[in-house]
Design a protein around this motif. Structure first.
Motif, PDB file in Angstrom:
ATOM      1  N   PRO A 188       0.779  -1.245   0.000  1.00 26.91           N
ATOM      2  CA  PRO A 188       0.000   0.000   0.000  1.00 26.91           C
ATOM      3  C   PRO A 188       0.811   1.296   0.000  1.00 26.91           C
ATOM      4  CG  PRO A 188       0.014  -0.977   2.199  1.00 26.91           C
ATOM      5  CD  PRO A 188       0.834  -1.875   1.329  1.00 26.91           C
ATOM      6  N   ASN A 189       2.078   1.281   0.470  1.00 25.44           N
ATOM      7  CA  ASN A 189       2.781   2.551   0.673  1.00 25.44           C
ATOM      8  C   ASN A 189       3.539   2.961  -0.599  1.00 25.44           C
ATOM      9  OD1 ASN A 189       1.796   1.703   3.114  1.00 25.44           O
ATOM     10  ND2 ASN A 189       3.631   2.137   4.286  1.00 25.44           N
ATOM     11  N   GLU A 190       4.291   4.062  -0.513  1.00 27.48           N
ATOM     12  CA  GLU A 190       4.958   4.556  -1.721  1.00 27.48           C
ATOM     13  C   GLU A 190       6.284   3.832  -1.969  1.00 27.48           C
ATOM     14  OE1 GLU A 190       4.925   8.869  -1.844  1.00 27.48           O
ATOM     15  OE2 GLU A 190       2.744   8.776  -2.036  1.00 27.48           O
ATOM     16  N   ILE A 191       6.681   3.797  -3.241  1.00 24.41           N
ATOM     17  CA  ILE A 191       7.883   3.037  -3.623  1.00 24.41           C
ATOM     18  C   ILE A 191       8.736   3.843  -4.606  1.00 24.41           C
ATOM     19  CG2 ILE A 191       8.761   0.851  -4.544  1.00 24.41           C
ATOM     20  CD1 ILE A 191       6.034  -0.354  -4.221  1.00 24.41           C
ATOM     21  N   GLY A 192      10.029   3.828  -4.373  1.00 30.66           N
ATOM     22  CA  GLY A 192      10.962   4.402  -5.341  1.00 30.66           C
ATOM     23  C   GLY A 192      11.810   3.291  -5.937  1.00 30.66           C
ATOM     24  N   PRO A 193      11.391   2.746  -7.084  1.00 33.31           N
ATOM     25  CA  PRO A 193      12.195   1.685  -7.701  1.00 33.31           C
ATOM     26  C   PRO A 193      13.388   2.319  -8.412  1.00 33.31           C
ATOM     27  CG  PRO A 193      10.240   2.147  -9.033  1.00 33.31           C
ATOM     28  CD  PRO A 193      10.206   3.118  -7.885  1.00 33.31           C
ATOM     29  N   GLY A 194      14.588   1.842  -8.119  1.00 34.25           N
ATOM     30  CA  GLY A 194      15.781   2.452  -8.710  1.00 34.25           C
ATOM     31  C   GLY A 194      15.724   2.420 -10.235  1.00 34.25           C
ATOM     32  N   VAL A 195      16.015   3.571 -10.867  1.00 38.58           N
ATOM     33  CA  VAL A 195      15.932   3.601 -12.327  1.00 38.58           C
ATOM     34  C   VAL A 195      17.290   3.505 -12.997  1.00 38.58           C
ATOM     35  CG1 VAL A 195      13.735   4.803 -12.506  1.00 38.58           C
ATOM     36  CG2 VAL A 195      15.854   6.129 -12.319  1.00 38.58           C
ATOM     37  N   TYR A 196      18.339   3.547 -12.179  1.00 41.89           N
ATOM     38  CA  TYR A 196      19.628   3.240 -12.828  1.00 41.89           C
ATOM     39  C   TYR A 196      20.626   2.627 -11.863  1.00 41.89           C
ATOM     40  CZ  TYR A 196      22.253   7.433 -11.316  1.00 41.89           C
ATOM     41  OH  TYR A 196      22.913   8.377 -10.608  1.00 41.89           O
ATOM     42  N   ASP A 197      21.485   1.811 -12.447  1.00 42.16           N
ATOM     43  CA  ASP A 197      22.450   1.011 -11.711  1.00 42.16           C
ATOM     44  C   ASP A 197      23.636   1.886 -11.312  1.00 42.16           C
ATOM     45  OD1 ASP A 197      24.162  -0.898 -10.777  1.00 42.16           O
ATOM     46  OD2 ASP A 197      24.567  -1.817 -12.736  1.00 42.16           O
ATOM     47  N   ILE A 198      23.861   2.020 -10.030  1.00 42.68           N
ATOM     48  CA  ILE A 198      24.960   2.895  -9.601  1.00 42.68           C
ATOM     49  C   ILE A 198      26.292   2.144  -9.550  1.00 42.68           C
ATOM     50  CG2 ILE A 198      23.497   4.480  -8.291  1.00 42.68           C
ATOM     51  CD1 ILE A 198      25.555   1.863  -6.512  1.00 42.68           C
ATOM     52  N   HIS A 199      26.268   0.839  -9.847  1.00 42.81           N
ATOM     53  CA  HIS A 199      27.519   0.068  -9.776  1.00 42.81           C
ATOM     54  C   HIS A 199      28.405   0.308 -10.982  1.00 42.81           C
ATOM     55  CE1 HIS A 199      24.685  -2.063  -7.148  1.00 42.81           C
ATOM     56  NE2 HIS A 199      25.747  -2.175  -6.381  1.00 42.81           N
ATOM     57  N   SER A 200      27.860   0.989 -11.991  1.00 48.07           N
ATOM     58  CA  SER A 200      28.620   1.164 -13.216  1.00 48.07           C
ATOM     59  C   SER A 200      28.681   2.657 -13.553  1.00 48.07           C
ATOM     60  CB  SER A 200      27.911   0.368 -14.324  1.00 48.07           C
ATOM     61  OG  SER A 200      27.934   1.073 -15.534  1.00 48.07           O
ATOM     62  N   PRO A 201      29.774   3.083 -14.175  1.00 47.90           N
ATOM     63  CA  PRO A 201      29.888   4.507 -14.530  1.00 47.90           C
ATOM     64  C   PRO A 201      28.999   4.894 -15.712  1.00 47.90           C
ATOM     65  CG  PRO A 201      31.838   3.291 -15.228  1.00 47.90           C
ATOM     66  CD  PRO A 201      30.992   2.330 -14.459  1.00 47.90           C
ATOM     67  N   ARG A 202      28.342   3.928 -16.297  1.00 49.97           N
ATOM     68  CA  ARG A 202      27.515   4.203 -17.470  1.00 49.97           C
ATOM     69  C   ARG A 202      26.412   5.220 -17.145  1.00 49.97           C
ATOM     70  NH1 ARG A 202      22.780   1.748 -19.215  1.00 49.97           N
ATOM     71  NH2 ARG A 202      22.389   2.259 -21.402  1.00 49.97           N
ATOM     72  N   VAL A 203      26.171   6.151 -18.066  1.00 50.18           N
ATOM     73  CA  VAL A 203      25.113   7.150 -17.887  1.00 50.18           C
ATOM     74  C   VAL A 203      23.940   6.792 -18.793  1.00 50.18           C
ATOM     75  CG1 VAL A 203      24.508   9.585 -18.163  1.00 50.18           C
ATOM     76  CG2 VAL A 203      26.796   8.938 -17.347  1.00 50.18           C
ATOM     77  N   PRO A 204      22.861   6.292 -18.230  1.00 53.10           N
ATOM     78  CA  PRO A 204      21.735   5.903 -19.090  1.00 53.10           C
ATOM     79  C   PRO A 204      20.969   7.143 -19.565  1.00 53.10           C
ATOM     80  CG  PRO A 204      21.375   5.198 -16.807  1.00 53.10           C
ATOM     81  CD  PRO A 204      22.603   6.027 -16.809  1.00 53.10           C
ATOM     82  N   PRO A 205      20.483   7.135 -20.795  1.00 56.86           N
ATOM     83  CA  PRO A 205      19.703   8.267 -21.283  1.00 56.86           C
ATOM     84  C   PRO A 205      18.364   8.365 -20.546  1.00 56.86           C
ATOM     85  CG  PRO A 205      19.668   6.475 -22.875  1.00 56.86           C
ATOM     86  CD  PRO A 205      20.630   6.078 -21.796  1.00 56.86           C
ATOM     87  N   ALA A 206      17.777   9.571 -20.575  1.00 56.77           N
ATOM     88  CA  ALA A 206      16.505   9.803 -19.893  1.00 56.77           C
ATOM     89  C   ALA A 206      15.433   8.844 -20.394  1.00 56.77           C
ATOM     90  CB  ALA A 206      16.065  11.251 -20.099  1.00 56.77           C
ATOM     91  N   SER A 207      15.467   8.567 -21.688  1.00 53.15           N
ATOM     92  CA  SER A 207      14.418   7.715 -22.255  1.00 53.15           C
ATOM     93  C   SER A 207      14.445   6.317 -21.634  1.00 53.15           C
ATOM     94  CB  SER A 207      14.618   7.603 -23.768  1.00 53.15           C
ATOM     95  OG  SER A 207      15.914   7.114 -24.021  1.00 53.15           O
TER      96      SER A 207
END
Ligand code: GLN
Ligand code: ZN
Length: 760
Positions: free
Chosen positions: A689-708
């Motif tokens: 029932p409560n709020e959730i922040g699912p991680g949208v990018y992997d911090i283990h890698s220096p890769r920068v994912p695009p916004a899309s």
């Protein structure tokens, strides 16, 4: 004569020599001969140390260049295709490639490392073997035999240690077409035969076969396979000691006791209750090795108590009694003698691996020559008493406060549905609010400043100003890119547990208490020695300063009680749950103080929540109950309109979702990017029932994912969780990243949130 033996010794070295040599080798600053020399010096030193301590049968095969499970994979030739040497035998670089991955180069393609995961319920990580349906095994690595020769040449009586075939297979991961791993057993067993024959030729009498999976809930086909495997291995030469540890045999008692081997080792520290039933069921020809000295903690053994069990066992078993630590000492720091700065009283309560060997030997001598060790036993008893009665340990205020805890102390005043409206009104955040998990890059400058401060080279004022500058930088950056809920960045924290432990009463710190975590990585856990309390506020000044730099909401950042406990050496004189409750009350005060200082959101990290789960399912509920209770006790001192966040990484939530919900955090942020949001299935199914922040990018890698890409992940999240309840954030803290990629990635993340707001 009862025999003193050891199941394994830490290989890292008392000054972390192996770590340093490995890292120098990887950097190209040390050649292979140099690295090998460090290894053989360490082995020689450790055998000598154990022998001098009075251990009669020494382990060989406990040394590993990176990880003992990986050594076995090489020994069996289970080398995934991507690492297989083009010609000839695998080399040390093959081994390091499997452990660390291989970078793509002009000549060759890259290869990702084997997966790493926790070794049972310890904080040690092993490299997960990979096997395929058509897997072939072939003896491919000589290390064990070489080290046996090496030890024997130095005059030692040794017992090679191997991971058993059942445990190695259990730990392996299947690749390619799906199949039953057990089908590989018949192909694997001949290798054990070969290994035992070679060891016998080298003059070995006993081999130790580690089968810790015997303390787990095993499916019936695995139980059957155990019998089949050991019936086959029975034919091979050598006496076999089957070693179990980290828990009790329980329903596997009959199975383990009756396997056709020559001896059985059991862990009487973790599972003392199994002693009588095993004694009853053990066939009369077998050796029984009793693990009475804790291999996983740093407290001195209560020798008197251990002796009572041993005397009883000795009457029954005579020559067939062996004495050992509960498990390999891999999980203990190396040598307490190295601690030159520790308070004498505290030091007198501790024992590291070297001291534990001496304890095992003392117990054996006390059994073999009654009266010969009376002084040592008396001293041990005196230490137990001094500890039991010490004012430094027992604090009436802490006990009284715990006793006065009421059920409503661990309940929020209103249910989530009411709270969230009040919080939304107060926080005034957009849909898909953006935030981060807490830490920003721990730069070399930050570490240098802390080092200089600790060594007295800069004043406290200078240090505080250096950290405030980092906070200002972090706040400016977050405002500039338009994040909604800001963090101060945790620059002042060396480590998420140690930072708090240093400020609590009841914790002690060693200088050399390092334990291998994986490869060259070591951790130096803080030690809980007494009742825990918080003498004064720990984070309020930093967080208030950060809040004073912005009009936006500043999130306070704390580590939760379960994680504090799991990543410390705990006490053994009180239960884990009681220690968690003490921690909970201490951190609760911090939460309340942050609220009083005007902080509207407080995050309580529980990264280790899931890894605290016991090995046996039957023990899960009890753990989950006290762990969630401890979290709630920490979190529930606040008003309804103060928002509590929690964060958990590396989690699989399916089987614990009920307890996650019972924690009742207003917002939980989790690591999901690598699972393509599949981890949210559990939340959806449970109608979390409560709020959730699912991680949208992997911090283990220096890769920068695009916004899309991040927006697309959020779309997937929205298929499972209603949009109004979703937050946008990275998978975890950013302390291991550098600023440029952090800035770029977070900018894209904010852009992704904006897109979502426009389109949804
Ligand atoms: N707040 C911590 C950080 O951001 C959380 C770390 C963790 O979950 N391991 O670094
Ligand atoms: Zn995390």
């Amino acid at each position: 004569m009862a025999l003193a033996h050891n199941l394994g010794f830490p290989r890292i070295g008392r000054d972390r020599e192996l770590k340093k040599a490995l890292e120098a080798y990887w950097k190209g600053e040390l050649d292979e001969a140099g690295l090998r020399k460090v290894g053989s010096d360490l082995r020689a030193a450790h055998w000598k140390l154990q022998q001098d301590a009075g251990i009669e049968l020494l382990p060989v095969g406990d040394f590993a260049w990176y990880d003992q499970v990986l050594t076995h994979s090489l020994m069996f030739g289970a080398i995934p295709e991507r690492f297989a040497p083009k010609e000839g035998k695998p080399t040390l670089d093959t081994l390091f490639g499997m452990a660390r991955g291989v970078r793509e180069s002009a000549c060759c393609g890259g290869a990702h490392a084997q997966e790493m995961t926790k070794w049972f319920d310890t904080n040690y990580h092993y490299l997960v073997p990979e096997v395929q349906q058509n897997q072939q095994f072939k003896l491919s690595w000589e290390q064990l035999f070489e080290e046996v020769d090496e030890a024997r040449a130095q005059g030692y009586k040794v017992k090679p240690v191997v991971i058993g075939p059942m445990t190695w297979l259990w730990l392996a991961k299947t690749k390619g077409a799906e199949f039953n791993k057990l089908d590989l057993l018949d192909r694997l067993l001949p290798l054990y035969g070969e290994i035992f024959q070679r060891l016998a030729k080298q003059g070995v009498e006993w081999v130790q076969i580690d089968e810790p999976i015997l303390v787990l809930d095993l499916p019936q086909d695995w139980k059957n396979a155990f019998e089949r495997a050991y019936n086959l291995l029975q034919r091979e030469p050598l006496k076999k000691l089957l070693a179990t540890y980290f828990g009790g045999l329980e329903d596997n008692t009959g199975l383990a006791a009756n396997l056709p081997v020559d001896g059985l080792h059991i862990d009487l520290v973790r599972a003392p209750e199994q002693y009588p039933s095993i004694l009853d069921r053990l066939p009369a020809y077998k050796v029984l090795s009793l693990g009475l000295v804790n291999g996983r903690n740093i407290w001195r053994c209560d020798l008197q108590k251990a002796l009572q069990t041993l005397q009883h066992a000795h009457e029954r078993l005579g020559e067939r009694l062996w004495i050992a630590p509960s498990c390999s000492l891999l999980h203990s720091p190396v040598d307490l003698a190295r601690e030159d700065k520790l308070d004498a009283e505290l030091k007198s309560w501790l024992a590291f691996a070297a001291q534990k060997c001496a304890e095992v030997a003392t117990l054996a001598a006390a059994i073999n020559q009654p009266g010969s060790r009376d002084a040592a036993i008396a001293e041990s008893q005196q230490v137990q008493q001094s500890r039991a009665n010490s004012k430094r340990i027992h604090k009436a205020e802490v006990k009284a406060r715990l006793a006065a805890v009421k059920p409503e102390d661990s309940r929020r005043h209103a249910p989530f549905a009411e709270r969230i409206d009040l919080q939304r009104a107060r926080l005034d955040l957009p849909d898909f609010p953006t935030t981060t998990i807490g830490s920003f890059p721990q730069t070399a400058d930050i570490r240098k400043a802390r080092q200089a401060f600790k060594q007295g080279q800069i004043s406290e004022t200078d240090y505080v100003e250096a950290m405030r500058k980092e906070i200002r930088h972090a706040v400016d950056f977050q405002e500039r890119i338009g994040l909604d809920v800001l963090v101060h960045g945790e620059a002042e924290r060396n480590d998420m547990v140690e930072y708090f432990a240093e400020q609590l009463d009841g914790y002690l710190f060693t200088r050399f208490g390092w334990v291998q975590s994986y490869g060259s990585r070591c951790v130096k856990p803080a030690v809980i020695y007494g009742d825990l309390s918080r003498p004064k506020a720990m984070t309020v000044e930093w967080i208030s300063y950060a809040q004073s730099q912005t009009q936006k909401v500043m999130k306070g950042m704390l580590t939760g009680p379960v994680t504090m406990l799991m990543w410390s050496f705990p006490r053994e004189d009180v239960s884990r749950e009681e220690q968690a409750r003490q921690l909970a009350l201490a951190i609760r005060d911090e939460v309340v103080d942050l609220e009083a200082a005007g902080i509207k959101i407080v995050q309580i990290d529980e990264a280790a929540f899931r890894e605290g789960l016991p090995l046996r399912k039957s023990a899960w509920q009890h753990y989950l109950d006290w762990a969630t209770e401890a979290f709630r006790l920490t979190a529930c001192g606040v008003r309804n309109d103060t928002q509590i966040h929690t964060h958990m990484c590396y989690s699989e939530f399916n089987d614990v979702i009920e307890s996650i919900a019972a924690m009742d955090a207003d917002v939980i942020t989790i690591e999901t990017s690598r699972s393509d949001m599949e981890l949210l299935d559990a939340f959806e199914r449970f109608a979390y029932p409560n709020e959730i922040g699912p991680g949208v990018y992997d911090i283990h890698s220096p890769r920068v994912p695009p916004a899309s890409e991040m927006a697309a992940l959020m779309e997937k999240a929205m298929q499972r969780i209603p949009a109004q309840r979703l937050w946008v954030n990275p998978d975890c803290g950013l302390k291991t990243r550098a600023w440029p990629e952090t800035e770029a990635a977070l900018k894209n993340m904010v852009e992704a949130a904006q897109t979502l707001r426009e389109t949804v």
